[in-house]
Design a protein around this motif. Sequence first.
Motif, PDB file in Angstrom:
ATOM      1  N   ILE A  81       3.953  11.544  -2.651  1.00 37.53           N
ATOM      2  CA  ILE A  81       2.669  12.224  -2.931  1.00 37.53           C
ATOM      3  C   ILE A  81       2.451  12.342  -4.439  1.00 37.53           C
ATOM      4  O   ILE A  81       3.376  12.628  -5.198  1.00 37.53           O
ATOM      5  N   GLY A  82       1.217  12.131  -4.845  1.00 37.85           N
ATOM      6  CA  GLY A  82       0.834  12.338  -6.244  1.00 37.85           C
ATOM      7  C   GLY A  82      -0.305  13.340  -6.317  1.00 37.85           C
ATOM      8  O   GLY A  82      -1.186  13.334  -5.463  1.00 37.85           O
ATOM      9  N   ILE A  83      -0.250  14.241  -7.317  1.00 35.10           N
ATOM     10  CA  ILE A  83      -1.363  15.167  -7.546  1.00 35.10           C
ATOM     11  C   ILE A  83      -1.798  15.064  -9.007  1.00 35.10           C
ATOM     12  O   ILE A  83      -1.081  14.518  -9.847  1.00 35.10           O
ATOM     13  N   PHE A  84      -2.961  15.636  -9.291  1.00 37.02           N
ATOM     14  CA  PHE A  84      -3.575  15.448 -10.596  1.00 37.02           C
ATOM     15  C   PHE A  84      -3.543  16.759 -11.387  1.00 37.02           C
ATOM     16  O   PHE A  84      -3.428  17.829 -10.809  1.00 37.02           O
ATOM     17  N   TRP A  85      -3.741  16.692 -12.713  1.00 42.74           N
ATOM     18  CA  TRP A  85      -3.480  17.881 -13.531  1.00 42.74           C
ATOM     19  C   TRP A  85      -4.374  19.099 -13.291  1.00 42.74           C
ATOM     20  O   TRP A  85      -3.894  20.208 -13.512  1.00 42.74           O
ATOM     21  N   PRO A  86      -5.622  18.973 -12.832  1.00 43.97           N
ATOM     22  CA  PRO A  86      -6.357  20.238 -12.634  1.00 43.97           C
ATOM     23  C   PRO A  86      -5.636  21.183 -11.670  1.00 43.97           C
ATOM     24  O   PRO A  86      -5.811  22.394 -11.745  1.00 43.97           O
ATOM     25  N   GLY A  87      -4.823  20.642 -10.781  1.00 45.47           N
ATOM     26  CA  GLY A  87      -4.089  21.491  -9.844  1.00 45.47           C
ATOM     27  C   GLY A  87      -2.622  21.619 -10.190  1.00 45.47           C
ATOM     28  O   GLY A  87      -1.826  22.099  -9.375  1.00 45.47           O
ATOM     29  N   ARG A  88      -2.249  21.197 -11.404  1.00 49.86           N
ATOM     30  CA  ARG A  88      -0.823  21.239 -11.753  1.00 49.86           C
ATOM     31  C   ARG A  88      -0.465  22.617 -12.334  1.00 49.86           C
ATOM     32  O   ARG A  88      -0.250  22.790 -13.509  1.00 49.86           O
ATOM     33  N   ILE A  89      -0.425  23.572 -11.451  1.00 51.21           N
ATOM     34  CA  ILE A  89      -0.020  24.914 -11.880  1.00 51.21           C
ATOM     35  C   ILE A  89       1.146  25.349 -10.996  1.00 51.21           C
ATOM     36  O   ILE A  89       1.235  24.961  -9.837  1.00 51.21           O
ATOM     37  N   GLU A  90       2.028  26.141 -11.569  1.00 50.30           N
ATOM     38  CA  GLU A  90       3.280  26.479 -10.892  1.00 50.30           C
ATOM     39  C   GLU A  90       3.090  27.176  -9.531  1.00 50.30           C
ATOM     40  O   GLU A  90       3.853  26.909  -8.591  1.00 50.30           O
ATOM     41  N   PRO A  91       2.083  28.056  -9.372  1.00 50.26           N
ATOM     42  CA  PRO A  91       1.967  28.722  -8.057  1.00 50.26           C
ATOM     43  C   PRO A  91       1.779  27.763  -6.877  1.00 50.26           C
ATOM     44  O   PRO A  91       2.117  28.118  -5.751  1.00 50.26           O
ATOM     45  N   VAL A  92       1.268  26.560  -7.122  1.00 53.84           N
ATOM     46  CA  VAL A  92       1.090  25.639  -5.983  1.00 53.84           C
ATOM     47  C   VAL A  92       2.445  25.257  -5.383  1.00 53.84           C
ATOM     48  O   VAL A  92       2.534  24.953  -4.199  1.00 53.84           O
ATOM     49  N   ILE A  93       3.482  25.289  -6.192  1.00 53.64           N
ATOM     50  CA  ILE A  93       4.810  24.902  -5.688  1.00 53.64           C
ATOM     51  C   ILE A  93       5.266  25.900  -4.629  1.00 53.64           C
ATOM     52  O   ILE A  93       5.735  25.516  -3.561  1.00 53.64           O
ATOM     53  N   ARG A  94       5.077  27.178  -4.944  1.00 55.30           N
ATOM     54  CA  ARG A  94       5.468  28.220  -3.968  1.00 55.30           C
ATOM     55  C   ARG A  94       4.600  28.118  -2.715  1.00 55.30           C
ATOM     56  O   ARG A  94       5.070  28.319  -1.604  1.00 55.30           O
ATOM     57  N   LEU A  95       3.323  27.821  -2.899  1.00 54.66           N
ATOM     58  CA  LEU A  95       2.422  27.747  -1.740  1.00 54.66           C
ATOM     59  C   LEU A  95       2.736  26.557  -0.843  1.00 54.66           C
ATOM     60  O   LEU A  95       2.682  26.654   0.370  1.00 54.66           O
ATOM     61  N   MET A  96       3.070  25.444  -1.463  1.00 54.24           N
ATOM     62  CA  MET A  96       3.395  24.253  -0.665  1.00 54.24           C
ATOM     63  C   MET A  96       4.754  24.407   0.005  1.00 54.24           C
ATOM     64  O   MET A  96       5.006  23.831   1.054  1.00 54.24           O
ATOM     65  N   GLY A  97       5.621  25.162  -0.625  1.00 52.05           N
ATOM     66  CA  GLY A  97       6.961  25.354  -0.068  1.00 52.05           C
ATOM     67  C   GLY A  97       7.841  24.139  -0.283  1.00 52.05           C
ATOM     68  O   GLY A  97       7.535  23.266  -1.125  1.00 52.05           O
ATOM     69  N   PRO A  98       8.928  24.022   0.501  1.00 48.73           N
ATOM     70  CA  PRO A  98       9.882  22.911   0.307  1.00 48.73           C
ATOM     71  C   PRO A  98       9.245  21.512   0.314  1.00 48.73           C
ATOM     72  O   PRO A  98       9.722  20.628  -0.401  1.00 48.73           O
ATOM     73  N   PRO A  99       8.148  21.276   1.095  1.00 44.67           N
ATOM     74  CA  PRO A  99       7.579  19.910   1.045  1.00 44.67           C
ATOM     75  C   PRO A  99       7.049  19.504  -0.331  1.00 44.67           C
ATOM     76  O   PRO A  99       6.732  18.341  -0.553  1.00 44.67           O
ATOM     77  N   SER A 100       6.938  20.488  -1.235  1.00 40.03           N
ATOM     78  CA  SER A 100       6.449  20.146  -2.583  1.00 40.03           C
ATOM     79  C   SER A 100       7.501  19.390  -3.392  1.00 40.03           C
ATOM     80  O   SER A 100       7.177  18.713  -4.374  1.00 40.03           O
ATOM     81  N   ASP A 101       8.754  19.512  -2.989  1.00 35.78           N
ATOM     82  CA  ASP A 101       9.847  18.920  -3.775  1.00 35.78           C
ATOM     83  C   ASP A 101       9.648  17.415  -3.944  1.00 35.78           C
ATOM     84  O   ASP A 101       9.493  16.690  -2.960  1.00 35.78           O
ATOM     85  N   GLY A 102       9.636  16.984  -5.181  1.00 36.56           N
ATOM     86  CA  GLY A 102       9.524  15.549  -5.460  1.00 36.56           C
ATOM     87  C   GLY A 102       8.099  15.042  -5.608  1.00 36.56           C
ATOM     88  O   GLY A 102       7.896  13.862  -5.894  1.00 36.56           O
ATOM     89  N   ILE A 103       7.108  15.897  -5.433  1.00 36.67           N
ATOM     90  CA  ILE A 103       5.714  15.455  -5.610  1.00 36.67           C
ATOM     91  C   ILE A 103       5.508  15.080  -7.080  1.00 36.67           C
ATOM     92  O   ILE A 103       5.957  15.779  -7.985  1.00 36.67           O
ATOM     93  N   TYR A 104       4.819  13.959  -7.281  1.00 38.72           N
ATOM     94  CA  TYR A 104       4.561  13.486  -8.645  1.00 38.72           C
ATOM     95  C   TYR A 104       3.256  14.079  -9.172  1.00 38.72           C
ATOM     96  O   TYR A 104       2.320  14.315  -8.405  1.00 38.72           O
TER      97      TYR A 104
END
Lengths: 384, 290
Positions: A252-275
């Motif tokens: 998975i790739g995401i773009f910088w407007p959404g590159r904020i740290e709280p999204v990691i907690r919201l996505m949970g473990p599936p966020s690991d390794g997202i580019y």
Amino acid sequence: MRRSRLASLLLAGTLLTCEPAVAEPGLTDTEILIGDVEPLTGPPALLGVGHTIGVKIAVAEINAAGGINGRKIRYVFEDDGYVTARTLQGLKKVIDVDKAFALLGLSGSGQSVAALPELEEAGIPTVISVGPVKPLWEPPRKNVFVVGQAYEEGIRQLVSYLADKNPGRKWGLVTQNDDYGIAVLDGFEAVVKAKNLNVVYEGSYKKGQQDFSSDILRVKDAGVEVFLAGGIISENVAMVKELEKLGVKPVIGIFWPGRIEPVIRLMGPPSDGIYAVDYVEPQASAAGQAFLEKAKAILPEAELKGVNRYTFAAYAAARTLFAAIGRCGKQPTWACTISELENTKDFATGTMAPISFGPGVRFSSQQLKIMRIDFATTSFKPVD
Amino acid sequence: MDYFLQLAVSGIAIGAVYGLLAMGFAAIYKSTGLVNFAQGEITMIVAYIAWTIATTVSGNVVVVSAGAIAAAVVLGLAIERIVMRPMLGEPVFSTVMVTIGLAVILRSSITFIWDAYPHALDLGTGRGIIRIGGLGVRGAQIAVVGTLLLLLAGFWLFFRYSKFGVAMRAVAADDRTALLMGISASRIHAIAWAASSVVAGIAGIFFAISYDLSPDMYQLGLKAFPATILGGLDSVLGSGFGGILIGLTENLAGGYLGSGVKDVAGFVMIVVVLMIRPFGLFGERDIERV
């Protein structure tokens, strides 16, 4: 009689030849007024509040060091709620009523573009850092400078990187059906064409959509192996959680407007390794940590929570503007500030690569970095 | 087949959220004759209150549920007493405009009281994924469907057998005659607002568990309103079913026809249904003696 006429002539001559003590709006003997218009309410407050915090850090730092050539900086900002009509109202207020000397900001990309005629007419030095989109610098406007990188270029570099890492895979994209989405799609399609990628699914959604169950089911059904989540914040979170629910794990790739740290907690473990891709330093980098330490020393606890990538970007833009004003000496003018902004060369701020403009160049075209989410440390880490 | 079932299950789950909100719309309309345009905002506020309780007091499901329901009751009663009751007897247009103003105030209060960041509401096993065959569904999605069914049954019993329920129907049918019969319209209105806030709040909590909290959650109200129109603006039970129909239609359209169609599918269905039954699928036709 003759003596008094001579005195009058001398006085008139003196008034005509001497410059007034303060020549430009927003300047007094003791302060320089910087204006801004940002969304401080509603969901986009995330970027507006983050941005104003970044400017406040830069202002506090400069003022603590004695200000710009003895003048302290005062920062005033208006809330536009991400509504373009209110951006223009706010802009009028900071220019005509508050009499700002220079501007930072300005709200989202659409709002900045809508503000261009007003900015050009006013001629006020402006450094934009929130939503870098091409219409802001193409064609270049004399007084409008943009710190950042184009959306299309960001997506192009992210997709190129992922394509090189994942040759022969099936690609999918879901993006917003607005200007932002078009920019994402343009960058994506440029690489698809150049690298002949196998795109098996392209979908779009209307801004504000919260349920992505049917969209992501189609992604799964199409057999997507590399997925570009082209949403902003909550949309990307919803997409990743749907992928998790359906039991599929594409790259998975995401773009910088959404590159904020709280999204990691919201996505949970599936966020690991997202580019992700960004021109702003990730908080986990050495530069990011140094900036956070600086912020901790300046900001109250409540404001610290609002620090995000927009804070980093705003700090860089503010420092660039303040340095240009500083180079104009004791009596800065708009013309001098604009000229000095143009002369900005490899100006280091610590929160992104050094910033440069040039004759006729109003866009700093920042160097991009690819990064990955490390769920264990809830951070974005640069990849080699 | 799995593809269809997954679409249907997800559609019913989001439809149940719409259905709960739509029941709130209908409860207020049935007793006051008003459309409350702040319904989505009330949903959001209650969900944020639940999140605050979960993160500051206790993450226990019972504590959070009890606290959020109590808050929803207080919010509904406060809105009725402070904002709506002074508007009694005023033109309907003015009163509806008041609910629109209220919506804007409640919406803005999120970033003033909380913040603009999305937040996860992690309650019990609501976020856990349950796999049935090839299907994946979150615990909260199953729970919201069950809750909708329970509330539909509860409302049916309430309207049919309880003193308050019969009184609400009487006020809805003819408030002046109901008043002459000794029924307090103000009390009925207050109960309607409280009940509406509670069902909206329950919808908000389940939605937040499944999809997270964010300041744009109020848009759920815009999605649920068509469900009320479809089911019948004066039919609390019909509105609940209307929500399921809208959610299901949207998801099937999104899955088979494309994401662009998803947004309009529910509205297309409403246009078609209203052309045949202008008072909604379960609404009552207005009969006027002339």
